[in-house]
Design a protein around this motif. Structure first.
Motif, PDB file in Angstrom:
ATOM      1  N   LEU A 114     -24.372  57.346 -11.370  1.00  0.00           N
ATOM      2  CA  LEU A 114     -24.431  56.051 -11.552  1.00  0.00           C
ATOM      3  C   LEU A 114     -25.550  55.758 -12.866  1.00  0.00           C
ATOM      4  O   LEU A 114     -26.409  56.709 -13.227  1.00  0.00           O
ATOM      5  CB  LEU A 114     -25.038  55.529 -10.578  1.00  0.00           C
ATOM      6  N   SER A 115     -25.316  54.615 -13.357  1.00  0.00           N
ATOM      7  CA  SER A 115     -26.299  54.449 -14.716  1.00  0.00           C
ATOM      8  C   SER A 115     -27.655  53.899 -13.895  1.00  0.00           C
ATOM      9  O   SER A 115     -27.546  53.609 -12.887  1.00  0.00           O
ATOM     10  CB  SER A 115     -25.694  53.316 -15.513  1.00  0.00           C
ATOM     11  N   GLU A 116     -28.759  53.948 -14.857  1.00  0.00           N
ATOM     12  CA  GLU A 116     -29.947  53.345 -14.066  1.00  0.00           C
ATOM     13  C   GLU A 116     -29.808  52.177 -13.763  1.00  0.00           C
ATOM     14  O   GLU A 116     -30.317  51.793 -12.540  1.00  0.00           O
ATOM     15  CB  GLU A 116     -31.018  53.505 -15.347  1.00  0.00           C
ATOM     16  N   LYS A 117     -29.170  51.159 -14.216  1.00  0.00           N
ATOM     17  CA  LYS A 117     -28.997  49.553 -13.881  1.00  0.00           C
ATOM     18  C   LYS A 117     -27.944  49.706 -12.506  1.00  0.00           C
ATOM     19  O   LYS A 117     -28.402  48.879 -11.679  1.00  0.00           O
ATOM     20  CB  LYS A 117     -28.595  48.758 -14.862  1.00  0.00           C
ATOM     21  N   ALA A 118     -27.164  50.441 -12.617  1.00  0.00           N
ATOM     22  CA  ALA A 118     -26.030  50.318 -11.608  1.00  0.00           C
ATOM     23  C   ALA A 118     -26.966  50.943 -10.134  1.00  0.00           C
ATOM     24  O   ALA A 118     -26.815  50.459  -9.073  1.00  0.00           O
ATOM     25  CB  ALA A 118     -24.891  51.283 -11.714  1.00  0.00           C
ATOM     26  N   ALA A 119     -27.644  51.901 -10.151  1.00  0.00           N
ATOM     27  CA  ALA A 119     -28.408  52.563  -9.252  1.00  0.00           C
ATOM     28  C   ALA A 119     -29.330  51.493  -8.579  1.00  0.00           C
ATOM     29  O   ALA A 119     -29.442  51.184  -7.392  1.00  0.00           O
ATOM     30  CB  ALA A 119     -29.204  54.005  -9.581  1.00  0.00           C
ATOM     31  N   LYS A 138     -33.599  40.391  -7.346  1.00  0.00           N
ATOM     32  CA  LYS A 138     -34.197  41.739  -6.431  1.00  0.00           C
ATOM     33  C   LYS A 138     -33.862  42.620  -7.526  1.00  0.00           C
ATOM     34  O   LYS A 138     -35.093  43.621  -7.200  1.00  0.00           O
ATOM     35  CB  LYS A 138     -33.061  41.727  -5.135  1.00  0.00           C
ATOM     36  N   ALA A 139     -32.915  42.902  -8.147  1.00  0.00           N
ATOM     37  CA  ALA A 139     -32.896  43.986  -9.185  1.00  0.00           C
ATOM     38  C   ALA A 139     -33.646  43.891 -10.313  1.00  0.00           C
ATOM     39  O   ALA A 139     -33.772  44.968 -10.811  1.00  0.00           O
ATOM     40  CB  ALA A 139     -31.321  44.215  -9.359  1.00  0.00           C
ATOM     41  N   GLY A 140     -34.131  42.802 -10.616  1.00  0.00           N
ATOM     42  CA  GLY A 140     -34.887  42.536 -11.880  1.00  0.00           C
ATOM     43  C   GLY A 140     -34.050  42.778 -13.076  1.00  0.00           C
ATOM     44  O   GLY A 140     -34.360  42.905 -14.088  1.00  0.00           O
ATOM     45  N   LEU A 141     -32.668  41.957 -13.032  1.00  0.00           N
ATOM     46  CA  LEU A 141     -31.727  42.006 -14.094  1.00  0.00           C
ATOM     47  C   LEU A 141     -31.213  40.588 -14.337  1.00  0.00           C
ATOM     48  O   LEU A 141     -31.081  39.752 -13.024  1.00  0.00           O
ATOM     49  CB  LEU A 141     -30.588  42.986 -13.742  1.00  0.00           C
ATOM     50  N   ASN A 142     -30.685  40.378 -15.604  1.00  0.00           N
ATOM     51  CA  ASN A 142     -29.939  38.985 -15.697  1.00  0.00           C
ATOM     52  C   ASN A 142     -28.798  38.844 -14.996  1.00  0.00           C
ATOM     53  O   ASN A 142     -28.112  40.097 -14.849  1.00  0.00           O
ATOM     54  CB  ASN A 142     -30.304  38.510 -17.136  1.00  0.00           C
ATOM     55  N   ARG A 143     -28.207  37.732 -14.845  1.00  0.00           N
ATOM     56  CA  ARG A 143     -27.039  37.735 -14.113  1.00  0.00           C
ATOM     57  C   ARG A 143     -25.691  38.274 -15.107  1.00  0.00           C
ATOM     58  O   ARG A 143     -24.829  38.717 -14.630  1.00  0.00           O
ATOM     59  CB  ARG A 143     -26.698  36.097 -13.716  1.00  0.00           C
TER      60      ARG A 143
END
Length: 254
Positions: free
Chosen positions: A10-15, A35-40
């Protein structure tokens, strides 16, 4: 945990998304992004891949686009399926290699020089060494090796040993060298340690068959010279160095 998942492909963001979804349970994209600290927008790129891998399910019937994580046990099933597919591909590849070998020209290979760039290029050259028909002669630096792709290198060492491609290497005396030497028998090799003031090698050198390969791991650059005369001459020079390395290695042990 995220590092562990990255080692499974898995990629870092996918994980990060998968772990966040396990903690949340069912969650709309807005909550998951927070929760994941990522944009939509990033999530909309990642979620379809996780769904395709069978690790995430898109919930039906919800007013908001909602996702839920599959149980962690699905990771085991995912790897089992991948291993089965790989084993089937391996059998096919072996059959194809035998058939294609008949098409290979019997003419002597002309001298050549090849350049390999980036981690992928360096790995391609390492893969070529697994086809060696004789023991590999090497100069190496464990410090340089420590800075490269460790998971790949450890797999490479085990695969080389399994294929019974023996390697003998002269390495300079640094703390990690002795740890490497302690695994010689397990990894089908012999390392001889010499004082750094006598030999301070940075690029790794492999001499095998009619090839000489230079690996500059820090610069992510490798060069292979394919020449019978050059390889033959360097093998003889290496054998002289190997004898002296044996004397120096014993001296270090005292």
């Amino acid at each position: 945990m995220e590092t562990f998942l990255q080692n499974l492909g898995l990629s870092e963001k996918a994980a990060r998304v998968y772990v966040a979804l396990l903690e949340l349970g069912n969650a709309p994209v807005s909550s998951l992004a927070k929760k994941a600290g990522l944009n939509r927008t990033t999530l909309y790129d990642i979620l379809p891949d996780l769904v395709q891998r069978g690790l995430v399910i898109k919930m039906a019937g919800s007013k908001k686009e909602t996702y839920t994580a599959e149980p962690p046990e699905k990771l085991v099933l995912m790897i089992e399926e991948k291993l089965l597919r790989t084993q089937e591909e391996l059998v096919t590849a072996k059959k194809a290699a035998e058939a294609l070998k008949l098409l290979t020209s019997k003419q002597p290979t002309s001298p050549s020089v090849q350049l390999f760039q980036g981690k992928r290029g360096i790995k391609n050259l390492y893969e070529d060494t697994l086809l060696s028909k004789e023991s590999i002669r090497s100069f190496s630096s464990t410090e340089s090796l420590e800075g490269f792709d460790q998971p790949y290198l450890h797999r490479y060492y085990k695969r080389r040993a399994k294929k019974k491609v023996f390697i003998k290497a002269i390495i300079n005396d640094v703390p990690s060298a002795h740890e490497y030497q302690s695994k010689d028998k397990e990894l089908y090799r012999e390392l001889r340690i010499v004082p750094t003031e006598v030999m301070d090698v940075r690029p790794e050198v492999y001499i095998y068959d009619n090839k000489v390969a230079f690996f500059s791991l820090k610069e992510e650059l490798a060069v292979m010279i394919e020449s019978h005369d050059i390889a033959h001459s360097l093998k003889r020079l290496y054998d002289l160095a190997w004898s002296e390395a044996g004397r120096l290695n014993e001296k270090l042990k005292k």
